[in-house]
Design a protein around this motif. Structure first.
Motif, mmCIF file in Angstrom:
data_model
loop_
_atom_site.group_PDB
_atom_site.id
_atom_site.type_symbol
_atom_site.label_atom_id
_atom_site.label_comp_id
_atom_site.label_asym_id
_atom_site.label_seq_id
_atom_site.Cartn_x
_atom_site.Cartn_y
_atom_site.Cartn_z
ATOM 1 N N ALA A 43 33.405 53.990 32.212
ATOM 2 C CA ALA A 43 34.198 52.963 32.886
ATOM 3 C C ALA A 43 33.564 51.586 32.712
ATOM 4 N N ASN A 44 34.366 50.551 32.953
ATOM 5 C CA ASN A 44 33.844 49.188 32.908
ATOM 6 C C ASN A 44 32.696 49.015 33.887
ATOM 7 N N GLY A 45 31.639 48.340 33.422
ATOM 8 C CA GLY A 45 30.523 48.023 34.303
ATOM 9 C C GLY A 45 29.470 49.101 34.413
ATOM 10 N N THR A 46 29.635 50.221 33.673
ATOM 11 C CA THR A 46 28.633 51.284 33.770
ATOM 12 C C THR A 46 27.376 50.975 32.965
ATOM 13 N N GLY A 47 27.472 50.024 32.019
ATOM 14 C CA GLY A 47 26.266 49.633 31.295
ATOM 15 C C GLY A 47 26.271 49.900 29.810
ATOM 16 N N LYS A 48 27.431 50.126 29.221
ATOM 17 C CA LYS A 48 27.496 50.470 27.797
ATOM 18 C C LYS A 48 26.979 49.328 26.912
ATOM 19 N N SER A 49 27.482 48.125 27.134
ATOM 20 C CA SER A 49 27.028 46.974 26.338
ATOM 21 C C SER A 49 25.562 46.663 26.608
ATOM 22 N N ARG A 97 29.677 37.617 42.515
ATOM 23 C CA ARG A 97 29.005 38.002 41.277
ATOM 24 C C ARG A 97 29.025 36.855 40.266
ATOM 25 N N ASN A 98 27.944 36.750 39.508
ATOM 26 C CA ASN A 98 27.867 35.772 38.431
ATOM 27 C C ASN A 98 28.703 36.273 37.259
ATOM 28 N N LEU A 99 29.584 35.448 36.753
ATOM 29 C CA LEU A 99 30.481 35.869 35.671
ATOM 30 C C LEU A 99 29.726 36.306 34.419
ATOM 31 N N SER A 100 28.590 35.687 34.160
ATOM 32 C CA SER A 100 27.837 36.004 32.945
ATOM 33 C C SER A 100 27.200 37.384 32.997
ATOM 34 N N THR A 101 27.109 37.985 34.193
ATOM 35 C CA THR A 101 26.496 39.314 34.327
ATOM 36 C C THR A 101 27.534 40.432 34.276
ATOM 37 N N LEU A 102 28.801 40.078 34.214
ATOM 38 C CA LEU A 102 29.853 41.093 34.203
ATOM 39 C C LEU A 102 30.057 41.656 32.807
ATOM 40 N N SER A 103 30.505 42.883 32.747
ATOM 41 C CA SER A 103 30.855 43.485 31.460
ATOM 42 C C SER A 103 32.123 42.823 30.933
ATOM 43 N N GLY A 104 32.433 43.073 29.658
ATOM 44 C CA GLY A 104 33.631 42.508 29.068
ATOM 45 C C GLY A 104 34.889 42.933 29.813
ATOM 46 N N GLY A 105 34.955 44.211 30.192
ATOM 47 C CA GLY A 105 36.111 44.699 30.932
ATOM 48 C C GLY A 105 36.211 44.087 32.314
ATOM 49 N N GLU A 106 35.072 43.916 32.984
ATOM 50 C CA GLU A 106 35.075 43.281 34.299
ATOM 51 C C GLU A 106 35.493 41.816 34.192
ATOM 52 N N GLN A 107 35.029 41.125 33.145
ATOM 53 C CA GLN A 107 35.463 39.745 32.925
ATOM 54 C C GLN A 107 36.972 39.681 32.712
ATOM 55 N N GLN A 108 37.495 40.677 31.995
ATOM 56 C CA GLN A 108 38.932 40.715 31.738
ATOM 57 C C GLN A 108 39.701 40.828 33.054
ATOM 58 N N ARG A 109 39.204 41.651 33.951
ATOM 59 C CA ARG A 109 39.878 41.837 35.243
ATOM 60 C C ARG A 109 39.808 40.579 36.095
ATOM 61 N N ILE A 110 38.677 39.865 36.032
ATOM 62 C CA ILE A 110 38.546 38.628 36.805
ATOM 63 C C ILE A 110 39.438 37.536 36.225
ATOM 64 N N ALA A 111 39.518 37.474 34.904
ATOM 65 C CA ALA A 111 40.407 36.494 34.267
ATOM 66 C C ALA A 111 41.854 36.765 34.679
ATOM 67 N N LEU A 112 42.218 38.038 34.733
ATOM 68 C CA LEU A 112 43.566 38.404 35.155
ATOM 69 C C LEU A 112 43.784 38.045 36.624
ATOM 70 N N ALA A 113 42.763 38.285 37.450
ATOM 71 C CA ALA A 113 42.859 37.927 38.869
ATOM 72 C C ALA A 113 43.074 36.432 39.040
ATOM 73 N N THR A 114 42.412 35.638 38.205
ATOM 74 C CA THR A 114 42.572 34.182 38.267
ATOM 75 C C THR A 114 44.006 33.785 37.976
ATOM 76 N N ILE A 115 44.584 34.414 36.952
ATOM 77 C CA ILE A 115 45.973 34.125 36.586
ATOM 78 C C ILE A 115 46.925 34.532 37.703
ATOM 79 N N LEU A 116 46.695 35.712 38.283
ATOM 80 C CA LEU A 116 47.579 36.196 39.334
ATOM 81 C C LEU A 116 47.466 35.346 40.592
ATOM 82 N N ALA A 117 46.258 34.847 40.877
ATOM 83 C CA ALA A 117 46.057 33.997 42.056
ATOM 84 C C ALA A 117 46.833 32.687 41.940
ATOM 85 N N MET A 118 47.069 32.240 40.722
ATOM 86 C CA MET A 118 47.817 31.000 40.510
ATOM 87 C C MET A 118 49.280 31.137 40.922
#
Length: 474
Positions: A285-291, A139-160
């Motif tokens: 939920a995150n990604g449902t389209g609110k924003s 997925r393109n990061l720019s198309t993710l919702s704010g909550g989804e971006q938050q989860r990916i940012a957290l995943a990046t930290i955990l992967a480190m």
């Protein structure tokens, strides 16, 4: 064992202003799960950046003391070696990203740790599987919702796979179910992978059986106090829907509204009249389209169906005129600011206010005081804390007072007192000027009692919640 220790820290952003910290001592206990609380603007984010070794290299000046990592000054450790030991998640997830897709972002972060390609591939897959994010890999990061971006940012930290993980408001835009799951994931990391975790969070719900340390950074930021865990709420906020009152006739209406992102449908066949003089909550939920729905109502995103204001179709208004009718508070505060300093931002809004008779100088001064912004008016907007930016952004848009105001996560990063002050100001403005205001907030604690009605977006349908649930889509 990795030991991170702050000793006698005195730190300032500006020689002409009081120090953020004065001789602050803090030691993170190895292998613990800590929660750090404190009022908006007290210095939690600044402390995290000091602990991560980002300051003073990238901002401010350390006037005394030092941060040591295993008894070595953290400023003397090269970045990739430091990141293997200490990783930090920023309050704004978009500032964490440097690449286009989720896969590329995780790979970039791990390449900076100088890991071999095979290990990088294995770690990316393991992290995405563990967090249930496999479907996001391409997925393109720019198309993710704010909550989804938050989860990916957290995943990046955990992967480190760093020994110490610092998380600055990591759940600000994450839905309640996602928040609780991430807390459990982090607890599992602490227990079974011997990680040390410290989270700055204004919302204490959900931590009672997770955290084993509770810290509070006081208003004068001289020392950090360790509090008893009994101060954490044992129960999470109820997810009971807000029962709607009698809804007032609205000026903004939509019929058969449909919204999509690329080929993914988010909302179909929705009918609703946005009430005036009342405050609504848009949940889901995150990604449902609110924003995305908010963007469509602002005519910044394509939609199908009919959108009208006072029975006149939106397309018949010039975009400049429509922007004065339907205003939006963006999820990222820094995207909203036009001027450099906080005082100038407020002055510009006052000049363009649609209700100058209401927003008098005295009223604005009182609102500034209520939001505890008086002492930051001469500061640069972008150097304010996340919570201070949110309050400034909200006040600026309330002063503008468009007929319809959409608030996208306006309370992220606000302590309980700031949240109460912000909600009181919103309610007062909505009722006095008979505005139509709809807000998105995943935080229900301290919010739902001020809401007049709730709309839930799920499975491409918009539903008016309450007794029995009344659909707003049929």
């Amino acid at each position: 064992m990795t030991v991170l220790n702050a000793q006698q820290l005195t730190f300032s952003y500006d020689d002409q202003k009081p120090a953020v910290f004065e001789k602050l001592d803090f030691k993170i206990e190895n292998g613990t799960f800590g929660l750090l609380t404190g009022a908006s603007g007290c210095g939690k984010s600044t402390l995290f950046k000091l602990l991560a070794g980002l300051y003073p290299q990238y901002g401010g000046q350390l006037l005394s003391g030092q941060v040591t990592l295993n008894d070595q000054n953290i400023a003397e450790i090269v970045p990739f070696a430091r990141a293997r030991k200490v990783a930090m998640l920023f309050q704004n997830p978009s500032r964490q990203f440097a690449m286009r897709t989720v896969q590329e972002q995780l790979q970039f972060a791990l390449e900076n740790l100088q890991l071999n390609p095979l290990k990088i591939k294995q770690r990316i897959t393991a992290t995405l599987v563990e967090l249930g994010l496999e479907d996001f890999r391409s997925r393109n990061l720019s198309t993710l919702s704010g909550g989804e971006q938050q989860r990916i940012a957290l995943a990046t930290i955990l992967a480190m796979d760093s020994d110490i993980i610092l998380l600055d408001e990591p759940f600000a835009n994450v839905d309640p179910a996602g928040r609780q799951q991430l807390l459990l994931d982090l607890k599992r990391l602490q227990q079974y992978h011997q990680k040390t975790i410290l989270i700055a969070d204004h919302d204490p719900s959900g931590y009672a059986k997770i955290a084993d340390r509770l810290y509070h950074l006081g208003p004068h930021a001289h020392q950090i106090e360790e509090l008893s865990l009994t101060k954490l709420p044992l129960k999470n906020i109820s997810m009971t829907a807000v029962k709607p009152k009698s809804l007032n006739l609205g000026k903004l209406t939509w019929r058969q509204l449909a919204v999509a992102v690329n080929s993914r449908k988010l909302l179909t066949n929705s009918d609703f009249d946005l009430p005036i003089g009342q405050l609504g909550l848009l949940s889901g939920a995150n990604g449902t389209g609110k924003s995305t729905l908010f963007a469509a109502l602002c005519r910044q995103h394509h939609y199908q169906g009919t959108l009208t204001f006072q029975k006149k179709e939106a397309e018949k208004f010039k975009l400049k005129k429509w922007a004065k009718i339907v205003g939006i508070v963006f999820q990222n505060s820094s995207d909203q600011f036009i001027t450099l300093k906080a005082a100038d931002e407020i002055a510009l809004s006052a000049k363009a206010s649609q209700h100058p008779e209401y927003w008098t100088n005295n009223h604005i001064k009182q609102a500034i005081a209520n939001l505890n912004l008086t002492n930051v008016l001469d500061q640069v907007c972008y150097q304010l804390s996340g919570g201070q930016q949110k309050k400034l952004q909200l006040l600026s848009m309330l002063i503008m007072s468009p007929s319809v105001l959409l608030l996208d996560e306006p309370f992220a990063g606000l302590d309980i007192d700031s949240l109460a002050a912000a909600l009181a100001l919103i309610k007062e403005t909505v009722q006095s000027l008979q505005l139509s205001v709809l807000l998105i907030s995943h935080q229900r604690l301290g919010v739902v009692d001020s809401i007049d009605y709730e709309l839930r977006l799920e499975q491409q349908r918009l539903t008016l919640l309450g007794k029995g649930g009344v659909t707003a889509s049929d």
